[in-house]
Enzyme design. Structure first.
Site, PDB file in Angstrom:
ATOM      1  N   ARG A  75      -0.776   4.404   0.203  1.00 36.17           N
ATOM      2  CA  ARG A  75      -1.667   5.497   0.588  1.00 36.17           C
ATOM      3  C   ARG A  75      -1.281   6.048   1.950  1.00 36.17           C
ATOM      4  O   ARG A  75      -2.148   6.338   2.771  1.00 36.17           O
ATOM      5  CB  ARG A  75      -3.114   5.002   0.650  1.00 36.17           C
ATOM      6  CG  ARG A  75      -3.755   4.781  -0.668  1.00 36.17           C
ATOM      7  CD  ARG A  75      -5.103   4.167  -0.498  1.00 36.17           C
ATOM      8  NE  ARG A  75      -4.989   2.896   0.199  1.00 36.17           N
ATOM      9  CZ  ARG A  75      -6.034   2.237   0.711  1.00 36.17           C
ATOM     10  NH1 ARG A  75      -7.233   2.747   0.634  1.00 36.17           N
ATOM     11  NH2 ARG A  75      -5.857   1.086   1.303  1.00 36.17           N
TER      12      ARG A  75
ATOM     13  N   ASP B  20       0.848  -1.188   0.000  1.00 44.38           N
ATOM     14  CA  ASP B  20       0.000   0.000   0.000  1.00 44.38           C
ATOM     15  C   ASP B  20       0.883   1.236   0.000  1.00 44.38           C
ATOM     16  O   ASP B  20       1.887   1.277   0.708  1.00 44.38           O
ATOM     17  CB  ASP B  20      -0.877  -0.004   1.260  1.00 44.38           C
ATOM     18  CG  ASP B  20      -2.108   0.864   1.139  1.00 44.38           C
ATOM     19  OD1 ASP B  20      -1.958   2.036   0.750  1.00 44.38           O
ATOM     20  OD2 ASP B  20      -3.206   0.384   1.446  1.00 44.38           O
TER      21      ASP B  20
END
Length: 420
Positions: A334, A332
């Protein structure tokens, strides 16, 4: 020869994008100053380069489309926006957080009010452009009409209309990074951050390593859109119940209803919760960030879909994140360290009902000094059959930690990043 980002300003090469300052030279920027006159405007315009006081250009990723329009002859290089009647429909702030430089490091809190607070600069010919716009709108979703048909929601003529449209205040926000503050959020030196941004963009912004005196960067990335249900002024009042969701973009689900994940069901559930909250005297907020495919991009996301479904034994919770890491090198990207900034821009001090199961989002919000009360998970009935693997993998990996793991779900190996 590489230049040391920590070297003194007198040694910096004066690049063509930041030439010597003339009669209307670049205004000084004092990030975090509570008085906009002292803070100074963000000037990323390319029409008068002597006025520029940031790295990059306005409009984030859309600056590249602007360049194409200029190259194609469709847009004149010297065009300046006519901002007549473009002022915000609702004034946001100023709030105390605006005067705390470490509290907001990735957006310009004064970005919606340049016509008001920087009128003197505009009168002198400075090409200052808004980085935030606030307007009114209606949103119309079939899920909301469905909720009305089953009488979970009822029209009130204020928040929800008879035709199923919801009344919202919308704010579009472009990223404006104060590099010293961004570096501290991520626990790295400013020099390391600058050098990595320079190298990983293929040397797109040489000022990152040659002009350490310029501290503000307009990155070519997507921004955020806020949808506010009820009175925006109530967002900063901790006595008014706030229902909120911070949602990261998932185009396939959010727009086209792809059933491989829970993104659109969770988003529409949050909107329903926000409408109910506003109708009962509270206020609702959906903060939508453009970070497609966990900020890995849609191409990477689709590659991972294929890899997951073609692996031996089929798609499974215990290998859900492993396939992402095999393709992208990380589960990830983000990173939520910058996410709370927009909440502080709104003056939020308490979220009474957070419609999210993400521990990383919760931790980032609470860690930034915002109190969170109840956490609202997605109802099981809204999880598509093909997305069951996703939700089981997230829970098994520590998502929405309750100390329990659903039957039949093996604990996935993760590295502590955001999981969806």
């Amino acid at each position: 020869m590489a230049l040391d980002p920590s070297s003194s300003p007198s040694r910096h090469i004066r690049l063509t994008s930041h030439p010597g300052q003339g009669a209307t030279g670049a205004p000084a920027l004092h990030w975090g100053a509570g008085d906009p006159a002292l803070r100074g405007p963000v000037v990323g315009s390319t029409t008068n380069r002597s006025q520029r006081n940031v790295i990059g250009a306005h409009s984030g990723s859309y600056g590249v489309y602007r360049a194409l329009a200029v190259a194609a002859g469709a847009l004149g290089r010297g065009h300046r926006a006519d901002l007549t009647n473009t002022a915000p429909t609702d004034l946001i702030g100023p709030h105390p957080q605006w005067a705390e430089p470490e509290r907001i490091v990735s957006i310009d809190p004064w970005g919606a009010r340049i016509g008001e607070v920087f009128a003197a600069y505009l009168a002198q010919g400075y090409d200052i452009r808004p980085t935030i716009a606030v307007t009114k709108a209606h949103i119309d979703l079939p899920e909301i009409r469905h909720a009305m048909a089953f009488q979970r929601l009822k029209a009130d003529g204020r928040v929800l209309l008879d035709n199923g449209s919801a009344v919202v205040t919308k704010a579009a926000i472009e990223p404006v990074w104060w590099l010293p503050g961004v570096a501290r959020r991520f626990g790295v030196s400013e020099g390391e951050l600058r050098r990595t941004l320079f190298e990983e963009t293929g040397g797109m912004y040489p000022e990152l390593v040659t002009r350490s005196d310029i501290e503000v960067f307009l990155p070519p990335i997507g921004g955020q859109t806020l949808y506010i249900f009820g009175n925006p002024a109530d967002l900063s009042n901790p006595a008014v119940t706030l229902t909120a969701r911070v949602h990261d973009e998932c185009n396939g689900s959010d727009v086209f209803g792809s059933d491989i994940c829970t993104c659109r069901p969770y988003l529409t559930h949050a909107i329903e919760e926000c409408i109910q909250g506003a109708q009962h005297g509270g206020v609702g907020l959906v903060a939508y960030s453009r970070k497609e495919g966990r900020a890995l991009g849609e191409v990477t996301k689709f590659l991972v879909y294929n890899a997951r479904k073609r692996q031996e034994g089929g798609d499974s919770a215990d290998k859900y994140f492993l396939r992402t890491e095999c393709v992208a090198g990380v589960q990830d990207m983000r990173f939520q360290e910058l996410m709370p900034d927009v909440l502080h821009w709104l003056g939020i001090r308490k979220i009474h009902r957070l419609v999210s199961m993400s521990n990383v989002k919760y931790d980032a919000i609470v860690g930034s000094g915002i109190e969170v009360g109840e956490r609202v998970k997605i109802p099981d009935s809204l999880v598509p059959a093909d997305a069951r693997v996703e939700i089981e993998a997230k829970i098994a990996a520590g998502y929405y930690t309750t100390g329990e793991v659903p039957d039949g779900v093996q604990l996935a190996q993760t590295k502590g990043r955001e999981l969806g």
